[in-house]
Write a protein that holds these residues in place. Structure first.
Motif, PDB file in Angstrom:
ATOM      1  N   GLU A   1       0.822  -1.136  -0.007  1.00 26.63           N
ATOM      2  CA  GLU A   1      -0.016   0.132   0.078  1.00 26.63           C
ATOM      3  C   GLU A   1       0.938   1.292  -0.010  1.00 26.63           C
ATOM      4  OE1 GLU A   1      -3.319   2.638   0.048  1.00 26.63           O
ATOM      5  OE2 GLU A   1      -3.116   0.411  -0.279  1.00 26.63           O
ATOM      6  N   ARG A   2       1.882   1.259   0.856  1.00 21.79           N
ATOM      7  CA  ARG A   2       2.936   2.526   0.854  1.00 21.79           C
ATOM      8  C   ARG A   2       3.552   2.707  -0.348  1.00 21.79           C
ATOM      9  NH1 ARG A   2       4.273   0.529   6.329  1.00 21.79           N
ATOM     10  NH2 ARG A   2       3.371   1.506   8.077  1.00 21.79           N
ATOM     11  N   MET A   3       4.039   1.668  -0.942  1.00 23.94           N
ATOM     12  CA  MET A   3       4.757   1.683  -2.155  1.00 23.94           C
ATOM     13  C   MET A   3       3.910   2.040  -3.483  1.00 23.94           C
ATOM     14  SD  MET A   3       7.416  -1.491  -2.230  1.00 23.94           S
ATOM     15  CE  MET A   3       8.834  -1.588  -1.163  1.00 23.94           C
ATOM     16  N   SER A   4       2.856   1.650  -3.163  1.00 26.07           N
ATOM     17  CA  SER A   4       1.503   2.182  -4.333  1.00 26.07           C
ATOM     18  C   SER A   4       1.526   3.522  -4.229  1.00 26.07           C
ATOM     19  CB  SER A   4       0.396   1.207  -4.314  1.00 26.07           C
ATOM     20  OG  SER A   4      -0.191   1.546  -5.281  1.00 26.07           O
ATOM     21  N   ILE A   5       1.213   3.924  -2.981  1.00 21.88           N
ATOM     22  CA  ILE A   5       1.016   5.597  -2.889  1.00 21.88           C
ATOM     23  C   ILE A   5       2.215   6.344  -3.301  1.00 21.88           C
ATOM     24  CG2 ILE A   5       0.396   7.297  -0.996  1.00 21.88           C
ATOM     25  CD1 ILE A   5      -1.504   5.115   0.432  1.00 21.88           C
ATOM     26  N   LEU A   6       3.496   5.739  -3.000  1.00 18.28           N
ATOM     27  CA  LEU A   6       4.450   6.492  -3.211  1.00 18.28           C
ATOM     28  C   LEU A   6       4.687   6.708  -4.541  1.00 18.28           C
ATOM     29  CD1 LEU A   6       7.000   7.773  -1.681  1.00 18.28           C
ATOM     30  CD2 LEU A   6       8.124   5.500  -1.934  1.00 18.28           C
ATOM     31  N   TRP A   7       4.500   5.642  -5.680  1.00 17.98           N
ATOM     32  CA  TRP A   7       4.641   5.494  -6.836  1.00 17.98           C
ATOM     33  C   TRP A   7       3.669   6.628  -7.394  1.00 17.98           C
ATOM     34  CZ3 TRP A   7       6.502   0.938  -9.550  1.00 17.98           C
ATOM     35  CH2 TRP A   7       6.587   0.947 -11.001  1.00 17.98           C
ATOM     36  N   GLU A   8       2.305   6.546  -7.044  1.00 19.18           N
ATOM     37  CA  GLU A   8       1.658   7.669  -7.530  1.00 19.18           C
ATOM     38  C   GLU A   8       2.110   9.258  -7.105  1.00 19.18           C
ATOM     39  OE1 GLU A   8      -2.300   6.490  -5.684  1.00 19.18           O
ATOM     40  OE2 GLU A   8      -2.435   4.701  -6.757  1.00 19.18           O
ATOM     41  N   GLU A   9       2.656   9.370  -6.035  1.00 17.33           N
ATOM     42  CA  GLU A   9       2.731  10.493  -5.362  1.00 17.33           C
ATOM     43  C   GLU A   9       4.043  11.194  -6.024  1.00 17.33           C
ATOM     44  OE1 GLU A   9       2.335  11.038  -1.319  1.00 17.33           O
ATOM     45  OE2 GLU A   9       0.056  10.668  -1.547  1.00 17.33           O
ATOM     46  N   GLU A  10       5.274  10.157  -5.822  1.00 15.16           N
ATOM     47  CA  GLU A  10       6.540  10.681  -6.130  1.00 15.16           C
ATOM     48  C   GLU A  10       7.254  10.071  -7.384  1.00 15.16           C
ATOM     49  OE1 GLU A  10       9.105  11.339  -2.862  1.00 15.16           O
ATOM     50  OE2 GLU A  10       7.311  11.658  -1.601  1.00 15.16           O
TER      51      GLU A  10
ATOM     52  N   PRO B   1       8.321   6.205  -9.679  1.00 16.97           N
ATOM     53  CA  PRO B   1       9.032   4.788  -9.419  1.00 16.97           C
ATOM     54  C   PRO B   1      10.181   5.044  -8.776  1.00 16.97           C
ATOM     55  CG  PRO B   1       8.907   5.445 -12.004  1.00 16.97           C
ATOM     56  CD  PRO B   1       8.073   6.344 -11.131  1.00 16.97           C
ATOM     57  N   LYS B   2      10.972   6.276  -9.093  1.00 13.90           N
ATOM     58  CA  LYS B   2      12.371   6.428  -8.597  1.00 13.90           C
ATOM     59  C   LYS B   2      12.254   6.115  -7.018  1.00 13.90           C
ATOM     60  CE  LYS B   2      16.265   9.293  -8.516  1.00 13.90           C
ATOM     61  NZ  LYS B   2      16.925  10.612  -8.685  1.00 13.90           N
ATOM     62  N   GLN B   3      11.572   6.993  -6.242  1.00 15.47           N
ATOM     63  CA  GLN B   3      11.438   7.153  -4.905  1.00 15.47           C
ATOM     64  C   GLN B   3      11.021   5.446  -4.351  1.00 15.47           C
ATOM     65  OE1 GLN B   3      12.289   9.000  -2.501  1.00 15.47           O
ATOM     66  NE2 GLN B   3      13.200  10.249  -4.032  1.00 15.47           N
TER      67      GLN B   3
END
Length: 506
Positions: free
Chosen positions: A424-433, A435-437
């Protein structure tokens, strides 16, 4: 003032942790390193007698902790007999009882004795001085022997030595030979010592020799000093002072080794052998006697011990996470998620765990990406991800079993809830920042989990954390110190590289 209190707390944690660990090492001989071996003697006493058809009571003196040796375990074999262990100021005994017995009887008692340089004998109560009058002409001979040895001595120990040499040595005269017709050498020496006012008694010991069978106890003489606090052991025939390294004191209270009521022709013989075993197993049997100061996980049932062996590794993983995040500057997805992943690696092995983790997260991200189009609420979305993770783990496990990959079955040890939140966190991070993050934090989590696994799975670390609970206080102190660090992280220093490049002479 608050800073001073902080360092006082850290210092106290360090001191208490180190002190309790050293105390366990010294008092219980728990080794600092795994795999150390200790010598253990297995001794079996066989009691034989002929029962007379009525009630029978058998009392056998038992060995106790003493200088050089410590009792590990003891067992008996006595079909049909009742058994009770008794202890008093004179020592320990085993008592067998039966309402009716007839014919030849055999009872067995076995004990494991750990060879321990740090073992100490318990405090012993000096015996009362018992004087038995001699008849003529033995009284005159006894008095002369005592006077001669007393004149050549300076204290109780030297008096006993001179007396033994007068009775059994080259100085043996008519008086000694006359008295030996009434008493055996050991009993005669004790009787004469008591007559001179010296506290002494006859004790029994077993000379340990590997592989010997049907051995008997030998008599020794224990002599107390003038204060009644210190004592010395003498050989009753040679007068040599001191306890041989291979002498196990079996009975030290001055009473009979074996007493049989309701039977005749009783005797006890001993068989013995020695072997080496891991030190941790050798000392584990002491923990039933632990007090609060000697608290040990070993007092728990084995199932709970296995559980705590893993739980006590978590602070090591936490220390690694704090070090890598605070000092190095590695970013992770979730604060202590790498520790739980490292625990899963311990159960699955590192290669299997890495493959399983990457497969689950990759497939989970794909499915989570589809769920984002449904515009679900957070709780429902995370619940759906949890079910998805369970389904992925189940499918991978079945496929691994079908393909004959038994290592794949251990993938079920992964923490499913944590994996769901990670996805869940990685998916949100992908959407907001982007794939690099995701790669930075996901890779940082994986690197941290691998390093934590290597630290937690080290045999020495597992041994120390399980056997020395004081280490947990030391880890707490180190984490508090790291938490107080406010300087630059190692990975942040690269920001200053352009400045150093500009300062270089062209």
């Amino acid at each position: 003032m608050s800073r001073l209190m902080f360092y006082i707390i850290v210092g106290l944690l360090m001191v208490v942790g180190i002190a309790t660990s050293v105390q366990r090492h010294v008092q219980f001989e728990i080794p600092w390193l795994p795999g150390e071996q200790r010598q253990v003697w297995e001794i079996e006493a066989g009691i034989n007698f002929t029962a007379q058809g009525g009630p029978v009571q058998v009392d056998l003196a038992l060995p106790s902790h003493q200088a050089g040796y410590r009792v590990l375990t003891e067992n008996t074999a006595s079909s049909g007999y009742g058994l009770a262990y008794q202890a008093d100021e004179l020592g320990r005994t085993a008592r067998w009882t039966i309402r009716e017995a007839a014919g030849s009887q055999t009872l067995y008692y076995s004990v494991q004795m750990l060879v321990s340089d740090d073992a100490r004998s318990p405090a012993q109560t000096p015996p009362d001085v018992v004087t038995t009058p001699w008849e003529r002409p033995y009284d005159t001979a006894a008095s002369q022997l005592i006077e001669q040895a007393w004149a050549r001595s300076a204290n109780n120990a030297t008096f006993a030595r001179e007396l033994i040499r007068d009775i059994n040595g080259e100085r043996q005269e008519e008086n000694a030979r006359l008295l030996l017709s009434q008493e055996n050498p050991a009993a005669l020496v004790v009787r004469l010592l008591n007559q001179a006012g010296v506290q002494a008694r006859e004790i029994s010991g077993l000379l340990l020799e590997d592989g010997r069978r049907r051995q008997t106890l030998s008599s020794w003489i224990q002599v107390f000093d003038e204060s009644g606090e210190e004592w010395a052991i003498f050989h009753p025939l040679t007068g040599e002072q001191g306890k041989p390294d291979n002498l196990l004191l079996w009975e030290t209270g001055g009473r009979a080794v074996l007493e049989v009521q309701g039977g005749t022709n009783s005797r006890v013989t001993f068989s013995m052998m020695t072997h080496d075993q891991p030190a941790s197993a050798a000392v584990r049997n002491h923990y039933s006697e632990d007090t609060l100061l000697n608290f040990s996980i070993h007092s728990l049932p084995l199932e709970e011990q296995a559980l705590f062996q893993t739980i006590l590794l978590i602070p090591i993983g936490a220390l690694m996470v704090v070090f890598l995040r605070v000092l190095v500057g590695i970013k992770t997805s979730g604060t202590f998620m790498p520790v739980l992943i490292a625990l899963a690696f311990i159960q699955t092995s590192l290669p299997t765990g890495l493959i399983g983790f990457l497969l689950i997260v990759a497939v989970g991200l794909i499915i989570r990406n589809y769920l984002s189009y449904l515009n679900l609420l957070l709780v429902a979305r995370v619940s759906a991800v949890i079910i998805t993770v369970i389904a992925i783990i189940s499918i991978f496990t079945v496929l691994a079993y079908r393909m004959g990959l038994s290592a794949g079955l251990t993938i079920t040890f992964f923490p499913m809830i944590i994996l769901a939140w990670t996805i869940e966190r990685m998916s949100i991070l992908w959407e907001e920042e982007g794939p690099k993050q995701v790669l930075i934090q996901g890779g940082g989590s994986l690197i941290t989990a691998i390093l934590a696994y290597l630290a937690m799975n080290n045999p020495w670390v597992r041994h120390i954390t399980f056997n020395f609970l004081g280490v947990q206080l030391i880890l707490m102190a180190l984490i508090l110190l790291l938490g107080n660090y406010t300087g630059y992280r190692l990975l942040e220093l690269r920001r200053f590289k352009p400045i150093t490049d500009d300062e270089k002479p062209s």
